[in-house]
Each structure stands twice: as C-alpha cells, then as structure tokens.
Design a protein around this motif. Structure first.
Motif, PDB file in Angstrom:
ATOM      1  N   PRO A   5     -19.523  -3.958  13.762  1.00  0.00           N
ATOM      2  CA  PRO A   5     -19.581  -3.653  12.334  1.00  0.00           C
ATOM      3  C   PRO A   5     -18.284  -2.980  11.877  1.00  0.00           C
ATOM      4  CG  PRO A   5     -21.449  -2.648  13.523  1.00  0.00           C
ATOM      5  CD  PRO A   5     -20.521  -3.189  14.541  1.00  0.00           C
ATOM      6  N   ILE A   6     -17.820  -3.365  10.696  1.00  0.00           N
ATOM      7  CA  ILE A   6     -16.600  -2.757  10.164  1.00  0.00           C
ATOM      8  C   ILE A   6     -16.800  -1.252   9.987  1.00  0.00           C
ATOM      9  CG2 ILE A   6     -14.997  -2.753   8.196  1.00  0.00           C
ATOM     10  CD1 ILE A   6     -14.727  -5.204  10.006  1.00  0.00           C
ATOM     11  N   ALA A   7     -18.038  -0.835   9.758  1.00  0.00           N
ATOM     12  CA  ALA A   7     -18.313   0.593   9.596  1.00  0.00           C
ATOM     13  C   ALA A   7     -17.928   1.377  10.855  1.00  0.00           C
ATOM     14  CB  ALA A   7     -19.785   0.799   9.271  1.00  0.00           C
ATOM     15  N   ASP A   8     -18.177   0.789  12.036  1.00  0.00           N
ATOM     16  CA  ASP A   8     -17.791   1.464  13.283  1.00  0.00           C
ATOM     17  C   ASP A   8     -16.280   1.563  13.397  1.00  0.00           C
ATOM     18  OD1 ASP A   8     -20.379   1.807  13.938  1.00  0.00           O
ATOM     19  OD2 ASP A   8     -20.469   0.244  15.497  1.00  0.00           O
ATOM     20  N   LEU A   9     -15.625   0.498  12.988  1.00  0.00           N
ATOM     21  CA  LEU A   9     -14.162   0.480  13.024  1.00  0.00           C
ATOM     22  C   LEU A   9     -13.611   1.558  12.092  1.00  0.00           C
ATOM     23  CD1 LEU A   9     -12.446  -1.321  14.772  1.00  0.00           C
ATOM     24  CD2 LEU A   9     -12.362  -3.007  12.948  1.00  0.00           C
ATOM     25  N   GLU A  10     -14.253   1.673  10.949  1.00  0.00           N
ATOM     26  CA  GLU A  10     -13.826   2.678   9.971  1.00  0.00           C
ATOM     27  C   GLU A  10     -13.953   4.097  10.552  1.00  0.00           C
ATOM     28  OE1 GLU A  10     -16.168   2.668   6.412  1.00  0.00           O
ATOM     29  OE2 GLU A  10     -15.015   4.266   5.471  1.00  0.00           O
ATOM     30  N   LYS A  11     -15.104   4.337  11.207  1.00  0.00           N
ATOM     31  CA  LYS A  11     -15.310   5.655  11.818  1.00  0.00           C
ATOM     32  C   LYS A  11     -14.221   5.953  12.839  1.00  0.00           C
ATOM     33  CE  LYS A  11     -20.264   5.340  11.793  1.00  0.00           C
ATOM     34  NZ  LYS A  11     -21.358   5.006  12.696  1.00  0.00           N
ATOM     35  N   ALA A  12     -13.915   4.941  13.642  1.00  0.00           N
ATOM     36  CA  ALA A  12     -12.918   5.147  14.698  1.00  0.00           C
ATOM     37  C   ALA A  12     -11.536   5.396  14.108  1.00  0.00           C
ATOM     38  CB  ALA A  12     -12.898   3.937  15.635  1.00  0.00           C
ATOM     39  N   VAL A  13     -11.202   4.672  13.032  1.00  0.00           N
ATOM     40  CA  VAL A  13      -9.897   4.868  12.383  1.00  0.00           C
ATOM     41  C   VAL A  13      -9.810   6.284  11.833  1.00  0.00           C
ATOM     42  CG1 VAL A  13      -8.451   4.223  10.415  1.00  0.00           C
ATOM     43  CG2 VAL A  13      -9.521   2.435  11.799  1.00  0.00           C
ATOM     44  N   LEU A  14     -10.840   6.703  11.111  1.00  0.00           N
ATOM     45  CA  LEU A  14     -10.796   8.012  10.467  1.00  0.00           C
ATOM     46  C   LEU A  14     -10.754   9.148  11.489  1.00  0.00           C
ATOM     47  CD1 LEU A  14     -13.156   7.426   7.412  1.00  0.00           C
ATOM     48  CD2 LEU A  14     -10.681   7.155   7.577  1.00  0.00           C
ATOM     49  N   ALA A  15     -11.392   8.924  12.645  1.00  0.00           N
ATOM     50  CA  ALA A  15     -11.385   9.968  13.669  1.00  0.00           C
ATOM     51  C   ALA A  15     -10.001  10.131  14.303  1.00  0.00           C
ATOM     52  CB  ALA A  15     -12.413   9.643  14.745  1.00  0.00           C
ATOM     53  N   ARG A  16      -9.188   9.091  14.232  1.00  0.00           N
ATOM     54  CA  ARG A  16      -7.883   9.106  14.903  1.00  0.00           C
ATOM     55  C   ARG A  16      -6.749   9.658  14.050  1.00  0.00           C
ATOM     56  NH1 ARG A  16      -6.132   8.332  20.271  1.00  0.00           N
ATOM     57  NH2 ARG A  16      -8.167   8.195  21.232  1.00  0.00           N
ATOM     58  N   VAL A  17      -6.886   9.535  12.709  1.00  0.00           N
ATOM     59  CA  VAL A  17      -5.730   9.891  11.874  1.00  0.00           C
ATOM     60  C   VAL A  17      -5.910  11.277  11.243  1.00  0.00           C
ATOM     61  CG1 VAL A  17      -5.157   7.489  11.349  1.00  0.00           C
ATOM     62  CG2 VAL A  17      -6.660   8.735   9.805  1.00  0.00           C
ATOM     63  N   GLU A  54      -6.123  14.255   8.545  1.00  0.00           N
ATOM     64  CA  GLU A  54      -6.836  14.363   7.270  1.00  0.00           C
ATOM     65  C   GLU A  54      -6.099  13.718   6.090  1.00  0.00           C
ATOM     66  OE1 GLU A  54      -9.625  17.164   6.689  1.00  0.00           O
ATOM     67  OE2 GLU A  54     -10.010  15.739   5.071  1.00  0.00           O
ATOM     68  N   LYS A  55      -4.810  14.082   5.935  1.00  0.00           N
ATOM     69  CA  LYS A  55      -4.116  13.668   4.707  1.00  0.00           C
ATOM     70  C   LYS A  55      -3.773  12.169   4.678  1.00  0.00           C
ATOM     71  CE  LYS A  55       0.493  15.208   6.187  1.00  0.00           C
ATOM     72  NZ  LYS A  55       1.725  15.860   5.777  1.00  0.00           N
ATOM     73  N   PHE A  56      -3.927  11.491   5.815  1.00  0.00           N
ATOM     74  CA  PHE A  56      -3.646  10.045   5.830  1.00  0.00           C
ATOM     75  C   PHE A  56      -4.924   9.207   5.867  1.00  0.00           C
ATOM     76  CE2 PHE A  56       0.396  11.702   7.739  1.00  0.00           C
ATOM     77  CZ  PHE A  56       1.194  11.369   6.659  1.00  0.00           C
ATOM     78  N   ARG A  57      -6.070   9.875   5.738  1.00  0.00           N
ATOM     79  CA  ARG A  57      -7.338   9.140   5.891  1.00  0.00           C
ATOM     80  C   ARG A  57      -7.542   8.081   4.805  1.00  0.00           C
ATOM     81  NH1 ARG A  57     -10.942  13.984   8.333  1.00  0.00           N
ATOM     82  NH2 ARG A  57      -9.947  13.866  10.366  1.00  0.00           N
ATOM     83  N   LEU A 109       0.827  -1.212   0.000  1.00  0.00           N
ATOM     84  CA  LEU A 109       0.000   0.000   0.000  1.00  0.00           C
ATOM     85  C   LEU A 109       0.861   1.263   0.000  1.00  0.00           C
ATOM     86  CD1 LEU A 109      -2.732  -1.030   2.595  1.00  0.00           C
ATOM     87  CD2 LEU A 109      -3.083  -0.678   0.152  1.00  0.00           C
ATOM     88  N   GLY A 110       2.154   1.072   0.288  1.00  0.00           N
ATOM     89  CA  GLY A 110       3.060   2.213   0.210  1.00  0.00           C
ATOM     90  C   GLY A 110       3.624   2.682   1.542  1.00  0.00           C
ATOM     91  N   LYS A 111       3.040   2.247   2.653  1.00  0.00           N
ATOM     92  CA  LYS A 111       3.516   2.693   3.968  1.00  0.00           C
ATOM     93  C   LYS A 111       3.467   1.531   4.952  1.00  0.00           C
ATOM     94  CE  LYS A 111       3.742   7.490   4.174  1.00  0.00           C
ATOM     95  NZ  LYS A 111       4.983   8.144   4.546  1.00  0.00           N
TER      96      LYS A 111
END
Lengths: 197, 296, 381
Positions: free
Chosen positions: A144-156, A158-161, A122-124
């Motif tokens: 749900p994977i959707a909850d996991l996705e929300k949590a990931v995006l909230a932590r990182v 903007e430019k690494f989302r 993936l490059g990193k």
C-alpha cells in the motif's frame, strides 16, 4: 516454482539517493508491512560518487539468498547505471527509468518517466528518488502507498516532510494511467527458441 | 617512625610468597617500589581501590609484590588495560608502572594517546636507559654515543625525553625524579596520584648490571652518585644556560595544568545522550540508567 | 537476568552490524573500545550513540591492540565488553587476545570478515579468517568461535557469544562478513522468544580464601571484579591457582588441560549447529556464515529436481562440532563444503571423517557464492 520472491534493484549515480529509496522501500515492506525483506547495496567508493546500486528482496516467507537472482523490477536513474546493472533482469520484469538521464533502454517494454524534471518542478532536484519511489511503489503493486508514505516520513527530517510527501504522490500520479499488464514484454529465449536461459 | 614505615611495608607487600624479588642487588626498582608504597599509604586509599598495572620487563614485575589489585599485562600495553579499568570503574585509583622501552618504544603510541585523552591515571615510568630483562639492548632513551648490547660500536640514534614528550602530548601533571632523591620522589608520586588527570612521573633509575657495566657505571653506589651529581632542581635549571645543563637533567614538577579529565567529560556525553533520547521519546536503548555514574 | 535494553516489542529494519549492537546491549554489554575499519565501523558508530544512554562507555582507541587491552581491562573490572574489527585489525588484536585467553577474561570480539591478505578487499566479503580465529594468537589456547548468517542471527548469536564468554571465562570470537554485516532485514526486538542472559559467577568465599584460578568440577573458577575486595594478581605469565607466576611443569600442563577441559565439558551447549532438510538427505552441504543463505536456496532448488539434498550450518566453528559433522558425513553419499576462501574448514571436515566423499567449492575473488553455483555443483555430486 511458485513465484513468491519479488526482487528489485535501484541504481543511479552516487548522490541520486537510490540507496535511501531502497532502504525506505524495505522499511515499508518489512516494518510497516508483513513481508520478509533483505536489502543490500554495492558498498564502497561508489557511495561517494560514481555508480550506486541497492537491492531489495521481499517475500511472504523467510528469505534464504539475500541478493537478486532473477530481477523483477529495475529502477535506473541514469544511463551508465542502467547499462551496468541490467544483467539478471527477468524477461517478464518491470523496467522503470528516469527519462531525464536515460536515453536508451535495452528493452522496448520499459517505462520511461521524467523523475528528476518532476522533482525540479517541486523545487528540489534531490527528491527525484522519492518521486521514483512513488512511481515504482505504485507500478509494482506490492504494498500500500500508505505504508510507503509512513516509511518516507519516518526517514526525513521534520521540515522536509511536506516536500517528500508531495514528491511521493507526484510519482504515484505520474503512473496512474500506465497499464503495466499491457506492456509488451520482451520474449524470453524460451518463448522464441525453446531454450531456457 | 621506623616502626611505622615497616608496618606500611608489611601491609602493602605480598610478603608471604613472592620474595626474593627478581631484580639485581642494588637495582633502583626496589627504591621506586618503596616510594610508591609510601606515597599511596600517605593518601589513605583503601588497598581494595588501588590498581597497579604494568607491561613487560624488569619494571613489569613490580605489581606482583604489592597487595593491591594488580595486573602484569603485555609489552607496552599496560596503559590500554588501565584505560579499560578506569572507564569501567572510575572510583578506582589506577596506577601504571612501565620501563622506558615498554612505555616509549613498543608502547609509545599508547603513551601519547593516554596523555592526550587526559584520563585519570598515574603513569610511573622507570627510565634506566636500557632493556634490562632481555640483556642490555638500546632503548629510546639510551643516549647518543652510549654502548648497549645491540650498539657495541656506540649508539647512533638520539634519545627521547620522556617528560617533554608527556608535556607535548598533553599530560596534566609531569614530574621527574631519581632513585637518589627519595623523599622528593615520594612527594612527586603522591602529587601524580592526587592529580585529576593524566599524570606522568619519569624516574631516573640505575641498571648498573647492563647499562652501567657497558658505560662505566657498573657499581650501584657510583651510579647513585652519578644521579646526585647530574640532577638539577627545576628552579635551578631555569637559571642555567644550555651549556651548563649539558649532560645534566632537571628534577621536580615540570608541568601541572588543569584541564577537564576524561571521566568528567564522558559524564557530559552521557547526560547529553540521555536528554536527546528522552526528547525523541525513543524507547530503544533509552533507559538512561545511572548505574555507575554516581560513583564518579 | 539483566533486563533487555529494548522493552517494547517493535519491528526494525537493521543491518547485521546494527543487530550485533542490539544483541550486545541486550546481553548486558556496557563497554566498547574499537578502532574504525570497514566493513565493521557501523558497530562502533552505533555503540557510541547507544552506550552513553544506558550508563555504558564507548571509547575509540588509537589502534586495535589498544582496543583489546581496554576491553580486557574493563571486563576485569566487571563490565561486559565488546570490540569489533575486520581482518587487518583482527591481526593486531591477536596479542591481547592471547592475554585474555591466558587470564581467562570473558570478552566478545567481532570480526566482520573482508577479503585478504593485508588490506586486501576492504568492501568485499570473505570467510578467510576462520583459521586465524582459531590459531591467530601464539601458543595452545582454548577459544570459542561463532559465525552468523543473518540479521536475526547477528542479534541472537551475539547474546550467545556473551553468555558463553561469561559462563566459560573465555574470549569468544564472533565472525560475520561483509554480506551479513551490511544486509538490512526486518527484525522484531526484543524477539518473541526468551533468550536467557548469563552473568559470570562471582566468588562466594571470603576474600582471603579466594583463588582466582582454582580448578573445580566445571574447570571454570569464579571471577571477582577488580575493586570488589578480592585483591589478586593477573598475569600473562603461566600462573598458579593464586595467579602468581609459576613455571613448574605441573602448573603449566595443568593449566592448559583445564582450559581445554572446560570447553569440552560444555561441548553440548557450545557446539551449535542448525539443520535444514537433513532427515532424508542423501547429499549434503556443510557450511557457515553468509554462504548458508545460498546453501538453503540451493538445497531447495535441488529438492525441486527430486534430489534429496540437505544442509548442516555450523554456528559454532571452534571447538569444531565433530559429532554433528561426522553424523552428516556417515549419513550422506557425498558432502559439499563451500567457503569464501581457498579451503579452510573443509580440512576439519576431512579430519573428522576420512572415508566420506568430500567435495569443496571455493570462491576467493571477493564475490558471493551464489545459489546457482552451489546448485550446479550439487547436481554433479
């Protein structure tokens, strides 16, 4: 006793992001989901190199003891960490390892996947923890994977989302065909000798 | 003139129940107290807005006598209490009186850090080169070779210069005066209070009872004469050689620089933090209340 | 009532240390002075971010002695103040903690306990400062000490700590530990229930009549902010009602009696405990802090085996909740007091009831007392 608690341990070397992965899982379960959660970690010099470990306990009811007693899921990102933190593993538990850094597993019923290699593609390499998180999230089937996705995006930031979202779903895809139910679990002492452990 | 001076004393002293004071007859602390009162009175700051904090020792007893907001805190720690008061309510004029042992031995760390921070506090340090209240033990300013009740064979440590320490640590205003040069002392204290930043006034004072009796200056009048003979104005001192200055000390304003005061800097932090929180649209902790800021 | 800092209800995943910050801000705390020390530093870090956004002030001092001085000063000037530390720093704070007690200044001091003595085990949990919290500063003095066991507790009990400090004009010590401080749990803020906020009572008389240490029926004199027009003297020397030094036996004796009396008057409110399955309990665990978590689990495990076990959690450690402890000792055939120290609070339990069958269980190697250990001990009672 009705099995309500679900106990997880994530381990690896310092810098592999296992604590972040645990915090994200806990956030997905407790903030975006309806679980009670307790997230703890080994604290100290380990976080600056050496072996690193974090635990997540989730339950539909209030959690009394916050640490792992009978581990339902272990994610190991390297061999040393796996060897150090395998104790407390439940015979019926789910063992997931990063095949990039783990050569030997203490039980034959483990799931070995190349998280770091996928991350490199993936490059990193640094998103190996998120790839693993996607895999573990999918395998444990607790949220749900959707909850996991929300949590990931909230932590990182903007430019690494995009990268992190990609990593998460790469992990999910990695285990699409794995049949957890079909895993040949290590028999417990009770199964073999009639002893409780 | 005399009438006016006595009115100031009447207004600023808690004359009803705290006298006679605890200091020995002839002690320089009374002169310091007089100077402090004249300096503050000349600035027309309401007494309700004046804070005088002290630590422990003879000097530590000073706040009880003045009708300000007063604190008599723990040994060496007065500046830490003043820091909290000033930050909690920056509109107050906060002064701290300390002795040499109080400010530079047990409180030495607080002293240099307060100077470094440049909080708007006036530190008045009465230097009598000895621990008076406990009976004449040596302090960080006791000269090499002097006698003290814990240095009866002569003192083998070297002393601090409080003023130079303050300059090095970053104080905005540093001055030295004596209890003999009283009109100058009034002006130096006034200058310190007016300074927007950390101000230090080192005051050479007499403890004839303990330092004096052990070192040939047991008489307060002789001690005053000693200050008269050994103090040199800053301008004069600049032109003198180190040999000529031996045994003497300079008096006057030794440093006066302008740099941002802590409360002003902290206001920038608040503005920045509020801006950041508003930008992020964060609700948690994002009220950006301006409660006390306007007073600053 | 002060408006809580958080105004929209939302779920967060917070560490115990972070929840203490949220609790303090909700309680109206607007000043923090501290010195970095593991495992409490998160409290300082978060305070440095949040306080300036609410008009408050954060300052990192040169040591813990200075931190205590600064928060006492800020509280005297009318601003609710907090500091946080761990064992070594708590030792340094004892000096000015005594000053706060002598001058009756409301402050909250958090000690996130770690293994000792000295530098000890910086990243391992312990509960070995409970006696120091009571008797650390020299001389007789009244003090309130509370202990937290979860993230939710860390929020709520911090608010209670500020309320008690303000209501009784006293320093309050909040004991957390490495486990509670670093465990993350989901918490809804602000919580669904109303937690009232209490502010110190200010004088209602004109300034010339004001006596800052005058006795009244509660034993708690009204407190004027420095700079509010009520000029008075504050001293660490024994002082009379006016605040001026006075060493007469009547003044000295009366002062200490009032300090003890004011907390005794509020005992019902101050001495907080929680009970778990105590109604029909025949054996019981009495403990506090993080060990409470293991205790609840162990009681559940024992109940599954048909053993009527119960648990009394001490939220307030000092003044020691004698009544609640005595009731449990009288009711149960055996009582177990587990602690992450060599046996400190067990002495108090023993002093309350000398006839109870009392067992202690101590762990002081930097590791948590697990539910399994407690369960085995319970089964052997």
């Amino acid at each position: 006793m009705k099995k309500e608690r679900y106990e997880m341990r994530f381990c690896g070397s310092g810098g592999q992001g296992v604590i972040t992965a645990a915090v994200i899982f806990a956030e997905a379960a407790g903030v975006y989901g309806d679980y009670y959660v307790c997230q703890t970690q080994s604290y100290g010099p380990q976080s600056r190199g050496g072996t690193s470990m974090a635990e997540v306990v989730i339950s539909p009811h209030e959690i009394d003891y916050p640490k792992v007693v009978n581990m339902d899921c272990l994610l190991a990102m390297n061999q040393t960490a796996l060897d150090s933190f395998f104790s407390d593993f439940s015979p019926k538990g789910l063992l997931v390892v990063d095949s990039t850094f783990v050569g030997q597993t203490p039980t034959s019923s483990s799931i070995s996947l190349p998280f770091t290699e996928v991350a490199r593609e993936l490059g990193k390499e640094i998103v190996a923890n998120i790839v693993a998180l996607g895999a573990v999230g999918q395998l444990c089937g607790k949220l749900p994977i959707a909850d996991l996705e929300k949590a990931v995006l909230a932590r990182v930031p903007e430019k690494f989302r995009d990268l992190n979202r990609e990593a998460l779903f790469a992990g999910v895809d990695l285990v699409k065909d794995v049949n957890v139910e079909g895993l040949n679990h290590t028999p417990s002492l009770d199964d073999i000798y009639g002893l409780s452990d | 003139m005399v009438e006016q001076a006595s009115k100031v004393r009447h207004d600023f002293l808690r004359h009803d129940m705290n006298f006679p004071h605890v200091w020995c007859p002839g002690c320089g602390l009374g002169i310091v107290l007089g100077s402090l009162i004249r300096a503050t009175a000349s600035l027309n700051i309401p007494q309700d807005e004046l804070v005088l904090a002290s630590g422990i020792g003879c000097t530590g007893r000073m706040p009880a006598y003045v009708d300000f907001n007063t604190l008599h805190t723990t040994h060496g720690r007065a500046l830490t209490f003043s820091t909290g008061i000033k930050l909690a309510n920056p509109s107050l004029t906060v002064m701290t009186v300390m002795g040499d042992g109080d400010a530079t031995a047990i409180g030495g760390n607080h002293f240099i850090h307060a100077a470094r921070r440049n909080l708007n506090i006036t530190a008045i340090i009465v230097n009598n080169m000895i621990y008076g209240m406990t009976g004449g033990q040596y302090s960080p300013t006791t000269p090499y070779g002097a006698k003290a009740s814990t240095a009866q064979y002569g003192h083998i440590e070297h002393s601090f210069s409080i003023a130079e320490l303050a300059i090095t640590a970053g104080a905005s205003y540093v001055a030295r005066g004596t209890v003999h040069h009283v009109p100058q002392l009034d002006a130096l204290i006034k200058g310190g209070i007016q300074k927007r930043g950390f101000a230090v006034i080192e005051i050479m004072s007499n403890c004839h009872t303990y330092y004096g009796r052990q070192n040939g200056l047991g008489d307060p009048v002789a001690y005053q004469k000693h200050f008269k003979d050994h103090a040199v104005t800053v301008n004069k001192a600049e032109k003198m050689s180190p040999e000529e200055m031996d045994g003497k000390f300079s008096i006057g304003v030794l440093a006066d620089i302008d740099k941002p005061a802590y409360v002003d800097e902290y206001q920038h932090i608040r503005d920045m933090a509020c801006k950041k929180t508003t930008e992020q649209g964060e609700t948690k902790g994002g009220e950006c209340a301006k409660e006390r800021l306007d007073e600053m | 009532m002060t408006k809580p800092v958080t105004d929209t209800e939302q779920k967060y995943l917070l560490q115990g240390n972070e929840a203490i910050v949220e609790g303090a801000l909700a309680a109206g705390c607007r000043f923090y002075a501290g010195y970095p020390i593991t495992p409490s530093s998160e409290i300082a870090e978060l305070m440095s971010v949040k306080l300036p956004t609410v008009g408050g002030t954060f300052i990192q001092m040169e040591d813990e002695i200075a931190s205590m001085g600064a928060i006492v000063g800020a509280s005297l000037a009318g601003v609710k103040s907090l500091t946080a530390t761990s064992g070594p720093g708590f030792s340094l704070m004892q000096e000015n903690l005594g000053y706060a007690s002598m001058t009756e200044v409301p402050i909250v001091v958090v000690n996130v306990m770690r293994g000792g003595p000295s530098t000890g085990l910086p990243t391992s949990p312990a509960q070995a400062d409970v006696m120091q919290a009571r008797w650390g500063t020299h001389g007789d003095h009244a003090i309130i000490v509370l202990a937290v066991s979860s993230v939710a507790d860390s929020y709520e009990i911090t608010i209670q700590a500020f309320n008690l400090a303000e209501k009784y004009r006293t320093p309050v010590i909040l004991l957390s530990d490495e486990i509670v401080g670093h465990t993350r749990e989901a918490i809804t803020l602000p919580p669904n229930k109303d937690i009232p906020i209490f502010n110190r009572i200010k004088p209602s008389v004109p300034p010339e009549w004001y006596l800052p240490y005058e006795d009244n029926s509660r034993g708690v004199p009204p407190m004027a902010d420095i700079g509010s027009g009520y000029r008075h003297h504050v001293t660490g020397l024994m002082h009379d009602a006016k605040g001026f030094p006075n060493f007469s036996p009547e003044v000295a004796g009366g002062f200490l009696k009032r300090q003890y009396r004011k907390l005794a008057n509020g005992a019902d409110e101050i001495q907080m405990t929680k009970q778990f399955m105590m109604d029909d309990a025949e054996i019981a665990i009495i403990t506090y802090g993080a060990v409470s978590r293991s205790a609840i689990r162990a009681v559940r495990m024992a109940r599954e085996q048909g053993i009527k076990a119960g648990f009394l959690q001490l939220v307030t450690l000092w003044p020691f909740p004698k009544k609640a402890v005595d009731a449990v000792c009288r009711k149960c055939r055996a009582v177990l007091v587990p602690e992450m120290n060599m046996g400190q609070m067990v002495r108090e339990v023993r002093a309350v009831n000398q006839t109870a069958t009392l067992k202690q269980l101590n762990r002081f190697d930097g590791k948590f007392i697990t539910p399994q250990i407690l369960f085995r001990k319970l089964m052997s009672l």
